[in-house]
Design an enzyme around this catalytic site. Structure first.
Site, PDB file in Angstrom:
ATOM      1  NE  ARG A  60       2.935 -52.563 -44.671  1.00 21.71           N
ATOM      2  CZ  ARG A  60       3.629 -52.759 -43.562  1.00 21.71           C
ATOM      3  NH1 ARG A  60       4.944 -52.649 -43.590  1.00 21.71           N
ATOM      4  NH2 ARG A  60       3.041 -53.044 -42.429  1.00 21.71           N
ATOM      5  CE  LYS A 200       0.798 -48.559 -44.700  1.00 24.47           C
ATOM      6  NZ  LYS A 200      -0.336 -47.866 -44.074  1.00 24.47           N
ATOM      7  CG  HIS A 219       0.540 -45.505 -40.112  1.00 30.09           C
ATOM      8  ND1 HIS A 219       0.805 -46.714 -39.527  1.00 30.09           N
ATOM      9  CD2 HIS A 219      -0.088 -45.798 -41.281  1.00 30.09           C
ATOM     10  CE1 HIS A 219       0.349 -47.689 -40.301  1.00 30.09           C
ATOM     11  NE2 HIS A 219      -0.185 -47.160 -41.367  1.00 30.09           N
ATOM     12  CB  SER A 239      -0.537 -53.095 -40.336  1.00 31.53           C
ATOM     13  OG  SER A 239      -1.378 -53.785 -41.197  1.00 31.53           O
ATOM     14  CE  LYS A 243      -3.492 -47.407 -39.946  1.00 31.85           C
ATOM     15  NZ  LYS A 243      -3.015 -48.703 -39.459  1.00 31.85           N
ATOM     16  CB  THR A 244      -9.367 -49.541 -42.224  1.00 28.07           C
ATOM     17  OG1 THR A 244      -8.078 -49.158 -42.722  1.00 28.07           O
ATOM     18  CG2 THR A 244     -10.354 -49.570 -43.378  1.00 28.07           C
ATOM     19  CG  ASP A 258      -3.152 -46.457 -43.935  1.00 31.51           C
ATOM     20  OD1 ASP A 258      -3.103 -46.952 -42.799  1.00 31.51           O
ATOM     21  OD2 ASP A 258      -2.284 -46.655 -44.797  1.00 31.51           O
ATOM     22  NE  ARG A 324      -4.423 -55.285 -46.147  1.00 25.00           N
ATOM     23  CZ  ARG A 324      -4.075 -54.285 -45.339  1.00 25.00           C
ATOM     24  NH1 ARG A 324      -4.741 -53.159 -45.324  1.00 25.00           N
ATOM     25  NH2 ARG A 324      -3.044 -54.429 -44.531  1.00 25.00           N
TER      26      ARG A 324
HETATM   27  N1  ADP Z   1     -12.159 -54.193 -31.257  1.00 23.91           N
HETATM   28  C1  ADP Z   1     -11.756 -54.099 -32.516  1.00 23.91           C
HETATM   29  N2  ADP Z   1     -11.489 -52.903 -33.056  1.00 23.91           N
HETATM   30  C2  ADP Z   1     -11.059 -52.805 -34.333  1.00 23.91           C
HETATM   31  N3  ADP Z   1     -10.872 -53.862 -35.159  1.00 23.91           N
HETATM   32  C3  ADP Z   1     -11.139 -55.088 -34.681  1.00 23.91           C
HETATM   33  C4  ADP Z   1     -11.580 -55.252 -33.354  1.00 23.91           C
HETATM   34  N4  ADP Z   1     -11.761 -56.574 -33.163  1.00 23.91           N
HETATM   35  C5  ADP Z   1     -11.457 -57.188 -34.301  1.00 23.91           C
HETATM   36  N5  ADP Z   1     -11.082 -56.311 -35.233  1.00 23.91           N
HETATM   37  C6  ADP Z   1     -10.627 -56.668 -36.605  1.00 23.91           C
HETATM   38  O1  ADP Z   1      -9.268 -56.280 -36.672  1.00 23.91           O
HETATM   39  C7  ADP Z   1      -8.942 -55.789 -37.954  1.00 23.91           C
HETATM   40  C8  ADP Z   1      -8.492 -54.347 -37.874  1.00 23.91           C
HETATM   41  O2  ADP Z   1      -7.935 -54.037 -39.091  1.00 23.91           O
HETATM   42  P1  ADP Z   1      -7.939 -52.641 -39.798  1.00 23.91           P
HETATM   43  O3  ADP Z   1      -9.114 -51.846 -39.358  1.00 23.91           O
HETATM   44  O4  ADP Z   1      -7.746 -52.886 -41.236  1.00 23.91           O
HETATM   45  O5  ADP Z   1      -6.614 -52.036 -39.149  1.00 23.91           O
HETATM   46  P2  ADP Z   1      -5.626 -50.979 -39.760  1.00 23.91           P
HETATM   47  O6  ADP Z   1      -6.404 -50.141 -40.701  1.00 23.91           O
HETATM   48  O7  ADP Z   1      -5.140 -50.241 -38.562  1.00 23.91           O
HETATM   49  O8  ADP Z   1      -4.555 -51.765 -40.423  1.00 23.91           O
HETATM   50  C9  ADP Z   1     -10.179 -55.913 -38.799  1.00 23.91           C
HETATM   51  O9  ADP Z   1     -10.101 -57.138 -39.487  1.00 23.91           O
HETATM   52  C10 ADP Z   1     -11.305 -55.944 -37.743  1.00 23.91           C
HETATM   53  O10 ADP Z   1     -12.443 -56.644 -38.178  1.00 23.91           O
HETATM   54  C1  PEP Z   2      -1.520 -51.134 -46.340  1.00 25.56           C
HETATM   55  C2  PEP Z   2      -1.174 -51.359 -45.125  1.00 25.56           C
HETATM   56  O1  PEP Z   2      -1.754 -50.630 -44.115  1.00 25.56           O
HETATM   57  P1  PEP Z   2      -2.770 -50.992 -42.959  1.00 25.56           P
HETATM   58  O2  PEP Z   2      -2.631 -52.438 -42.657  1.00 25.56           O
HETATM   59  O3  PEP Z   2      -2.343 -50.116 -41.840  1.00 25.56           O
HETATM   60  O4  PEP Z   2      -4.158 -50.673 -43.439  1.00 25.56           O
HETATM   61  C3  PEP Z   2      -0.130 -52.332 -44.849  1.00 25.56           C
HETATM   62  O5  PEP Z   2       0.332 -52.357 -43.706  1.00 25.56           O
HETATM   63  O6  PEP Z   2       0.289 -53.052 -45.754  1.00 25.56           O
HETATM   64 MN    MN Z   3      -6.079 -49.787 -42.734  1.00 24.99          MN
END
Ligand code: ADP
Ligand code: PEP
Ligand code: MN
Length: 532
Positions: A60, A200, A219, A239, A243-244, A258, A324
């Site tokens: 972003r 977003k 969020h 981010s 979360k995901t 998200d 992604r």
């Molecule tokens: N303990 C943990 N809990 C959650 N994610 C972790 C952890 N350790 C490493 N990771 C990595 O961190 C990243 C978390 O990203 P994501 O779940 O996409 O976050 P968000 O959705 O909040 O942006 C992933 O690449 C995941 O594999």
């Molecule tokens: C799409 C996004 O969300 P997130 O990384 O929280 O999944 C982003 O931050 O660009």
């Molecule tokens: Mn996410």
């Protein structure tokens, strides 16, 4: 030429958008992939995934995001956090973007933001790239085909990556621009191909609109116990905090990854799909997400692959660390078909602490929860924003400052009321560093975080023994089944405990300094947490 299914009274011409080349309305996945392939936008991957690269912009561009300062929003927008654009600048931008679009082909998707139709908005997404159309079709909620015949949009978003904005003329900061105009009910995006801007932008809109209806926009990801939506959990986090990853739990039903709303009726996903990070994606730790990378139509952004076998290289971050994949919710086998949940029984605030100071889990009082919600401490993870190349400690209020058009207290007060009304239990979960700060220690094992969450969500932590954290005053469990005891006490995970104490002191000071801005707006119980 136009093709596809659309309300005959609501074509682009009816919105005053004219002079385009071919317009493709509401094409479905296979047709969008065909168009994208024809245009050389990407390549087919295994299982029919669609692989793209996005050039210079792979995350972003929060600094290029503007809100148009019209009279109707001048008093409600949090201008310290949202760069303004003049109505005149926006009008010039619109005119120039349309002129740029003249004669070009466009893809239109008519979609919905919000699974609870009492609070949803209709969004028309006009994109230059066929694959952006596929992306947003995955990410937002797809109306029934018949309903397209009567669809009209509450908001129209035009995304034109080949357009370059002119800071002098349009009043923006660079050739990249994301401009929200609440009066014109329009968002213009130009100069970036990163697909995340599309979703977003819709989130930002809903964050503005929903508080007025008594709905808390969040969020966060969300899931519920299988067969029991009353047992809903939400996971706030900026981010990269997890979360995901953590919401896709094989033991629970996924509501969304998200963006959610919390109304008097419960929780609802704003979206119809997920957008996961694929860096180092491990089939054992994240089997559901891994499986989506070879499903038909999954959009894979900025991943390196073998041109012959189309095998993806999950460890190659040479294009970006923010690689992604985007897929519809149904690609996760245990996703909720309604995308609705109950009132959250548990609220988890995820933080990715690169200092290695915060415990992997802590139970928060409602006042502590407000303190941490307003603080929004985490580390920005490499690649998610332009210029971020390694974990960077930050305070992002409401765990999503880049998407909050209103002042933090608006969201804070709403959340606080709802927590009190429904008696949710709040937790702080650190998915960041353990055994030392970034550079020395390592990232919290996903396995450990999952075990801690399971214990929090299934109620087994209720009667556990807790200690008071010396730095932040919250309750930290002393033992949790399936988790090494030492992990629960970050100080013990460090080789050099004096170094830990120094680091903790630094972090506590950062929290205090950051929180000063909220002191004039908050109640005494939160002040008591802040002052310690
Ligand atoms: N303990 C943990 N809990 C959650 N994610 C972790 C952890 N350790 C490493 N990771 C990595 O961190 C990243 C978390 O990203 P994501 O779940 O996409 O976050 P968000 O959705 O909040 O942006 C992933 O690449 C995941 O594999
Ligand atoms: C799409 C996004 O969300 P997130 O990384 O929280 O999944 C982003 O931050 O660009
Ligand atoms: Mn996410």
């Amino acid at each position: 030429m136009t093709s596809g299914r659309v309300n005959p009274q609501f074509r682009l011409e009816d919105q005053g958008i004219e002079g385009l080349g071919n317009v493709y309305y509401n094409f479905m996945e296979p047709a969008l992939i065909e168009e994208a392939l024809k245009r050389g936008e990407g390549t087919l991957g295994n299982g029919g995934a669609f692989l793209v690269t996005t050039g210079k912009f792979t995350g972003r561009s929060p600094k290029d995001k503007h809100v148009v300062k019209t009279e109707s929003v001048a008093d409600t927008i949090w201008w310290e956090n949202n760069a303004e654009m003049t109505p005149k600048g926006f009008d010039a931008l619109y005119e120039d973007m349309l002129a740029h679009m003249k004669g070009r082909d466009y893809f239109v998707q008519d979609l919905v933001g919000g699974a609870d139709l009492a609070y949803s908005i209709n969004v028309r997404m006009v994109t230059e790239l066929a694959w952006h159309n596929l992306f947003i079709r995955h990410l937002l909620r797809r109306p029934d085909r018949e309903d397209l015949d009567e669809f009209t949009a509450d908001f129209t978003i035009i995304n034109c990556p080949s357009f370059q904005a002119d800071p002098k003329k349009h009043g923006c900061k660079s050739e990249t621009v994301i401009a929200l105009n609440f009066d014109r009910k329009m968002i213009l995006i130009g100069g970036t191909e990163y697909a995340g801007e599309n979703k977003k932008s819709v989130f930002t809109l809903l964050n503005y609109m929903l508080p007025e209806k008594g709905v808390m926009p969040m969020h966060c990801s969300a899931n519920h116990a299988v067969g029991n939506p009353v047992d809903t959990a939400v996971f706030f986090g900026l981010s990269g905090t997890g979360k995901t990853t953590l919401s896709a739990d094989p033991e629970r039903t996924l509501i969304g990854d998200d963006e959610h709303g919390w109304s008097d009726r419960g929780t609802f996903n704003f979206e119809g799909g997920c957008y996961a990070k694929t860096i180092n994606l491990n089939p054992e730790a994240e089997p559901e997400i891994y499986a989506t990378t070879t499903k038909f139509g999954t959009v894979i952004e900025n991943m390196v692959f073998d041109p012959e076998t189309k095998e993806l290289d999950f460890d190659d971050d040479s294009l970006t660390a923010n690689m992604r994949c985007a897929y519809p919710l149904e690609y996760i086998s245990n996703a909720s078909s309604s995308a609705l949940g109950g009132h959250p029984k548990n609220i988890i605030m995820l933080t990715c602490d690169a200092f290695g100071v915060l415990p992997p889990i802590a139970r928060l009082t409602p006042a502590q929860a407000m303190y941490h919600f307003l603080s929004g401490f985490t580390s920005k993870v490499a690649g998610t924003e332009r210029g971020v190349t390694e974990p960077q400690p930050t305070f992002s209020t409401c765990f999503g400052a880049p998407f909050m058009p209103r002042r933090p207290e608006v969201y804070g007060n709403l959340l606080r009321e709802k927590i009190a009304q429904h008696g949710a239990t709040c937790w702080l979960v650190n998915t960041g560093w353990t055994g030392g700060a970034y550079g020395v220690g390592s990232r919290m094992p996903i396995r450990a975080t999952r075990a801690l969450l399971t214990a929090a969500l299934d109620g087994s932590l209720r009667d556990a023994e807790f200690r008071k954290d010396a730095n932040f005053g919250f309750d930290v469990p002393v033992t949790v089944p399936g988790v090494a005891e030492v992990l629960l006490d970050p100080r013990r995970t460090w080789d050099d405990q004096a170094a830990f104490d120094k680091q903790a002191e630094k972090l506590v000071k950062m929290f205090a300094e950051n929180f000063e801005q909220y002191l004039p707006f908050i109640d005494d119980d939160i002040k008591a947490v802040a002052i310690g």
